[in-house]
Design an enzyme around this catalytic site. Structure first.
Site, short mmCIF file in Angstrom:
data_model
loop_
_atom_site.label_atom_id
_atom_site.label_comp_id
_atom_site.label_asym_id
_atom_site.label_seq_id
_atom_site.Cartn_x
_atom_site.Cartn_y
_atom_site.Cartn_z
N SER A 135 -29.00 41.69 -37.90
CA SER A 135 -29.48 42.57 -38.97
C SER A 135 -28.87 42.25 -40.33
O SER A 135 -29.55 42.36 -41.36
CB SER A 135 -29.19 44.03 -38.61
OG SER A 135 -29.80 44.38 -37.39
N HIS A 186 -24.96 46.38 -41.76
CA HIS A 186 -26.17 46.19 -42.57
C HIS A 186 -25.82 46.17 -44.06
O HIS A 186 -26.37 45.36 -44.82
CB HIS A 186 -27.16 47.31 -42.29
CG HIS A 186 -27.65 47.30 -40.87
ND1 HIS A 186 -28.33 48.38 -40.32
CD2 HIS A 186 -27.58 46.36 -39.90
CE1 HIS A 186 -28.65 48.08 -39.06
NE2 HIS A 186 -28.21 46.86 -38.80
#
Length: 263
Positions: A135, A186
């Site tokens: 991610s 993230h």
């Protein structure tokens, strides 16, 4: 339909290779019942135990199928970068090199976040938080594209949202769909994405990136051999008292307490 998909695969070779690699690693992990703790990235293991290879293994690993599908589908949409071979910031080589930058440095930034929270601010629970998944690289690419003039981004082919909003909208969406997803992981990708877009890493050549990756791979192989998960011909690891060594009559190179010895 099949011809169209094949044409896209040929136009996005690096994206296709990375997607296949992520799927292969997932099936290997699930078939060998490997969990977060063995491949994931956390401060205690990566920094305090110097297992820096986790920066790579964590981001190439997915433990949950939904997480893998979400990342691969988003990654494929971002592969449009490869389709344009003109300009310094497009094409397969640029995509590959930038993906390596995002992979390595987003892991380092994530560890920096954990250091600040866990060591400086003494919130010790962050020292053992473990992250996995590609991610961070994906969020980094979203951020780069948002700074490069791309107008919108397709979300699973269902809707288009403004590119500048994509990293933050995806951050919220991922937290809802996958509650255990790492917010800091993230966010690290977004931070490094802004750094790449601003030109901070323009000095970093592909040779240096491949060297960093090679050293990380070497450390990973060393760990796998040491833990007994990988067997290498003529190479054994034994404690200093020689326990576990087997006489075969074949000269071997042994690693005894971290020191190479030939017998």
């Amino acid at each position: 339909m099949g011809t169209s998909i094949l044409f896209q695969v040929l136009e996005r070779p690096a994206t296709s290779v990375v997607s296949t690699l992520l799927a292969a690693v997932y099936f290997y992990i699930t078939s060998h019942t490997i969990g977060y703790a063995e491949v994931g990235l956390n401060y205690e293991q990566a920094v305090q135990k110097l297992e820096l290879w986790r920066i790579v293994t964590a981001q190439l690993s997915h433990v949950e199928l939904l997480h893998l599908l979400f990342n691969v589908s988003t990654l494929w949409s971002l592969g449009v970068v490869e389709e344009s071979g003109s300009g310094a910031r497009s094409g397969t080589l640029y995509y590959f090199q930038t993906s390596l930058v995002l992979l390595i440095f987003s892991g380092l930034v994530c560890l920096l976040f954990y250091h600040v929270l866990g060591v400086v601010l003494r919130r010790e629970q962050f020292l053992s938080v473990t992250t996995v998944g590609y991610s961070a690289v994906i969020f980094g690419w979203m951020t780069i594209l948002s700074r490069s003039g791309v107008a919108s981004f397709s979300v699973f082919g269902l809707a288009n949202i403004p590119m500048w909003l994509t990293p933050f909208a995806s951050l919220v969406l991922t937290s809802i769909i996958i509650p255990r997803a790492s917010f800091l992981g993230h966010l690290s990708g977004i931070v490094v994405g802004y750094m790449v877009a601003s030109g901070i890493f323009d000095w970093l050549t592909l040779w240096w990136l491949l060297s960093l990756t090679a050293w990380t791979a070497a450390l990973l192989v060393f760990h796998l051999v040491r833990s007994g998960r990988l067997e290498v011909p003529w190479l054994r690891m034994v404690p200093s008292d020689g326990a576990g060594d087997i006489e075969t009559g074949v000269p071997v190179v042994r690693i005894v307490d971290g020191v190479l010895e030939r017998r």
